[in-house]
Enzyme design. Structure first.
Site, PDB file in Angstrom:
ATOM      1  N   ALA A   4      -6.545   4.240  -2.029  1.00  0.00           N
ATOM      2  CA  ALA A   4      -6.311   5.229  -3.076  1.00  0.00           C
ATOM      3  C   ALA A   4      -4.973   4.911  -3.733  1.00  0.00           C
ATOM      4  CB  ALA A   4      -6.292   6.624  -2.459  1.00  0.00           C
ATOM      5  N   GLY A   8      -8.645   3.920   1.246  1.00  0.00           N
ATOM      6  CA  GLY A   8      -9.818   4.321   0.455  1.00  0.00           C
ATOM      7  C   GLY A   8     -10.715   3.134   0.114  1.00  0.00           C
ATOM      8  N   GLU A  29     -12.858   2.744   2.969  1.00  0.00           N
ATOM      9  CA  GLU A  29     -13.734   3.919   3.032  1.00  0.00           C
ATOM     10  C   GLU A  29     -14.879   3.837   2.025  1.00  0.00           C
ATOM     11  OE1 GLU A  29     -10.234   6.453   2.752  1.00  0.00           O
ATOM     12  OE2 GLU A  29     -10.905   7.532   4.535  1.00  0.00           O
ATOM     13  N   GLU A  81      -3.182   4.455   6.360  1.00  0.00           N
ATOM     14  CA  GLU A  81      -2.611   5.723   5.888  1.00  0.00           C
ATOM     15  C   GLU A  81      -1.478   6.213   6.774  1.00  0.00           C
ATOM     16  OE1 GLU A  81      -5.825   5.039   6.020  1.00  0.00           O
ATOM     17  OE2 GLU A  81      -6.847   5.778   4.236  1.00  0.00           O
TER      18      GLU A  81
HETATM   19  N1  CAA Z   1      -1.729   2.295  -4.639  1.00  0.00           N
HETATM   20  C1  CAA Z   1      -0.981   1.990  -5.716  1.00  0.00           C
HETATM   21  N2  CAA Z   1      -0.485   0.759  -5.968  1.00  0.00           N
HETATM   22  C2  CAA Z   1      -0.776  -0.197  -5.064  1.00  0.00           C
HETATM   23  C3  CAA Z   1      -1.545   0.045  -3.907  1.00  0.00           C
HETATM   24  C4  CAA Z   1      -2.033   1.362  -3.712  1.00  0.00           C
HETATM   25  N3  CAA Z   1      -2.806   1.693  -2.673  1.00  0.00           N
HETATM   26  N4  CAA Z   1      -1.619  -1.106  -3.192  1.00  0.00           N
HETATM   27  C5  CAA Z   1      -0.950  -2.037  -3.893  1.00  0.00           C
HETATM   28  N5  CAA Z   1      -0.436  -1.494  -5.007  1.00  0.00           N
HETATM   29  C6  CAA Z   1       0.376  -2.154  -6.038  1.00  0.00           C
HETATM   30  C7  CAA Z   1       1.789  -2.369  -5.569  1.00  0.00           C
HETATM   31  O1  CAA Z   1       2.554  -1.196  -5.747  1.00  0.00           O
HETATM   32  C8  CAA Z   1       2.229  -3.507  -6.465  1.00  0.00           C
HETATM   33  O2  CAA Z   1       2.518  -2.978  -7.740  1.00  0.00           O
HETATM   34  P1  CAA Z   1       3.906  -3.393  -8.485  1.00  0.00           P
HETATM   35  O3  CAA Z   1       3.713  -4.869  -8.751  1.00  0.00           O
HETATM   36  O4  CAA Z   1       3.890  -2.553  -9.712  1.00  0.00           O
HETATM   37  O5  CAA Z   1       4.995  -3.126  -7.522  1.00  0.00           O
HETATM   38  C9  CAA Z   1       0.949  -4.324  -6.607  1.00  0.00           C
HETATM   39  O6  CAA Z   1      -0.129  -3.461  -6.273  1.00  0.00           O
HETATM   40  C10 CAA Z   1       0.897  -5.511  -5.649  1.00  0.00           C
HETATM   41  O7  CAA Z   1       1.134  -5.020  -4.348  1.00  0.00           O
HETATM   42  P2  CAA Z   1       2.232  -5.678  -3.357  1.00  0.00           P
HETATM   43  O8  CAA Z   1       3.378  -6.209  -4.127  1.00  0.00           O
HETATM   44  O9  CAA Z   1       2.518  -4.675  -2.294  1.00  0.00           O
HETATM   45  O10 CAA Z   1       1.349  -6.885  -2.790  1.00  0.00           O
HETATM   46  P3  CAA Z   1       1.477  -7.595  -1.371  1.00  0.00           P
HETATM   47  O11 CAA Z   1       0.596  -8.787  -1.451  1.00  0.00           O
HETATM   48  O12 CAA Z   1       2.890  -7.793  -0.978  1.00  0.00           O
HETATM   49  O13 CAA Z   1       0.860  -6.542  -0.316  1.00  0.00           O
HETATM   50  C11 CAA Z   1      -0.768  -4.932   0.447  1.00  0.00           C
HETATM   51  C12 CAA Z   1      -0.496  -6.204  -0.385  1.00  0.00           C
HETATM   52  C13 CAA Z   1      -0.544  -5.244   1.940  1.00  0.00           C
HETATM   53  C14 CAA Z   1      -2.219  -4.522   0.208  1.00  0.00           C
HETATM   54  C15 CAA Z   1       0.212  -3.810   0.031  1.00  0.00           C
HETATM   55  O14 CAA Z   1       0.146  -3.686  -1.379  1.00  0.00           O
HETATM   56  C16 CAA Z   1      -0.085  -2.469   0.619  1.00  0.00           C
HETATM   57  O15 CAA Z   1       0.227  -2.226   1.768  1.00  0.00           O
HETATM   58  N6  CAA Z   1      -0.718  -1.555  -0.173  1.00  0.00           N
HETATM   59  C17 CAA Z   1      -0.972  -0.191   0.236  1.00  0.00           C
HETATM   60  C18 CAA Z   1      -2.159  -0.118   1.189  1.00  0.00           C
HETATM   61  C19 CAA Z   1      -2.354   1.320   1.632  1.00  0.00           C
HETATM   62  O16 CAA Z   1      -1.515   1.941   2.196  1.00  0.00           O
HETATM   63  N7  CAA Z   1      -3.578   1.862   1.363  1.00  0.00           N
HETATM   64  C20 CAA Z   1      -3.922   3.223   1.701  1.00  0.00           C
HETATM   65  C21 CAA Z   1      -3.686   4.139   0.531  1.00  0.00           C
HETATM   66  S1  CAA Z   1      -3.839   5.839   0.946  1.00  0.00           S
HETATM   67  C22 CAA Z   1      -5.498   6.130   0.938  1.00  0.00           C
HETATM   68  O17 CAA Z   1      -6.327   5.270   0.642  1.00  0.00           O
HETATM   69  C23 CAA Z   1      -5.888   7.536   1.277  1.00  0.00           C
HETATM   70  C24 CAA Z   1      -7.326   7.786   1.439  1.00  0.00           C
HETATM   71  O18 CAA Z   1      -7.895   7.636   2.529  1.00  0.00           O
HETATM   72  C25 CAA Z   1      -8.127   8.312   0.348  1.00  0.00           C
END
Ligand code: CAA
Length: 258
Positions: free
Chosen positions: A66, A109, A112, A132
């Site tokens: 998400a 998400g 999911e 999460e």
């Molecule tokens: N939401 C918003 N933006 C996201 C994102 C997310 N879930 N995941 C990645 N991005 C964005 C980053 O902010 C970044 O944007 P900027 O260039 O503007 O900074 C861009 O995508 C690239 O990401 P990274 O620079 O972090 O890329 P990376 O290769 O170093 O890492 C990753 C990749 C490990 C996937 C890392 O991006 C990450 O950990 N992302 C978050 C994953 C996460 O926590 N997901 C769960 C979300 S909560 C949820 O889903 C709730 C639910 O159950 C409904």
């Protein structure tokens, strides 16, 4: 229909594909993207020329979850008054089978919505997880339920409580995915399965999917009764008469989906 966050195409006869296209955000699932996905999937579901659908992302990311930037600063009441991710992707409305073709990150998400599909085909580079916990929240679109049912309680706990990621091979071993294929082949594998489904009697496909999904949460006895109901409905179809006649006459069945 033109979309901002997705690509929609028909990679093979009878197969509709929706590709998430927010590459800079690793296909993070913001609300407009999910609305577009829902709209496109519903359009394929209502299209008589489509028998199965594929939901996919890029080779690098199926979806990284998400959209955290969209959720940042939101209160429980804000979230309550917003249509949730899972409501925006309403699989219950889709009577046709959906295959998730997953490569790269399938996190939060992203994992999911893949699990909400009927099958998952993964590339060797796919990575599944529910991170999460790192954000101080819990999975909010079915993770605690579907992951636990798929891989068992102990492993699901480890994945959700300690951010253990599953590789494609591990996901296959634990029953989360149907197939794993090399990066340059996984899409063809997904399309191949979708084509096999699309070539079958759509009456029988619909009744089968319905029986599996509706009875998943019932007792065995209730489930058997529901299956019997759909089995009897199938006996009223022209496809049943054709399928059995074709078998006896040693020829290929000509489905009319009636
Ligand atoms: N939401 C918003 N933006 C996201 C994102 C997310 N879930 N995941 C990645 N991005 C964005 C980053 O902010 C970044 O944007 P900027 O260039 O503007 O900074 C861009 O995508 C690239 O990401 P990274 O620079 O972090 O890329 P990376 O290769 O170093 O890492 C990753 C990749 C490990 C996937 C890392 O991006 C990450 O950990 N992302 C978050 C994953 C996460 O926590 N997901 C769960 C979300 S909560 C949820 O889903 C709730 C639910 O159950 C409904």
């Amino acid at each position: 229909m033109s979309y901002k966050y997705i690509f929609v195409d028909r990679p093979a006869e009878g197969v509709g594909r929706v590709r998430l296209n927010r590459p800079k955000a690793l296909n993070a699932l913001n609300s407009p993207l999910m609305d577009e996905v829902n709209e496109a999937m519903l359009a394929f579901n209502g299209d008589a020329g489509i028998g199965a659908m594929i939901l996919t992302g890029s080779d690098k990311a199926f979806a990284a979850g998400a959209d955290i930037k969209e959720m940042d600063g939101k209160t429980p009441i804000d979230m309550l008054m917003t249509v949730s991710l899972i409501e925006r992707f309403d699989m219950k409305q889709l009577s046709k089978p959906v295959i998730a073709a997953v490569s790269g990150y399938a996190l939060g998400g992203g994992c999911e919505i893949a699990m909400a599909c009927d099958m998952i085909v993964a590339s060797e580079t796919a990575l599944f997880g529910q991170p999460e916990i790192n954000l101080g929240i819990i999975p909010g679109a079915g993770g605690t339920q579907r992951l636990t049912r798929a891989v068992g309680k102990a492993l699901a706990m480890e994945i959700m409580l300690s951010d253990r990621k599953l590789t494609a091979e591990e996901a296959l071993r634990h029953g989360l995915v149907n197939r794993v294929a090399p990066l340059d082949e996984y899409m063809d594998v997904a399309i191949g399965i979708a084509q096999k489904i699309a070539r079958r009697s759509q009456v029988a496909i619909r009744l089968t999917k319905d029986a599996v999904n509706k009875t998943y949460e019932m007792t065995l006895e209730e489930g058997l009764a529901y299956e019997r109901r759909n089995f009897l409905v199938a006996f009223g179809s022209e496809d049943k008469a054709e399928g059995m006649r074709a078998f006896i006459e040693k020829r290929r069945a000509e489905w009319t989906n009636r």
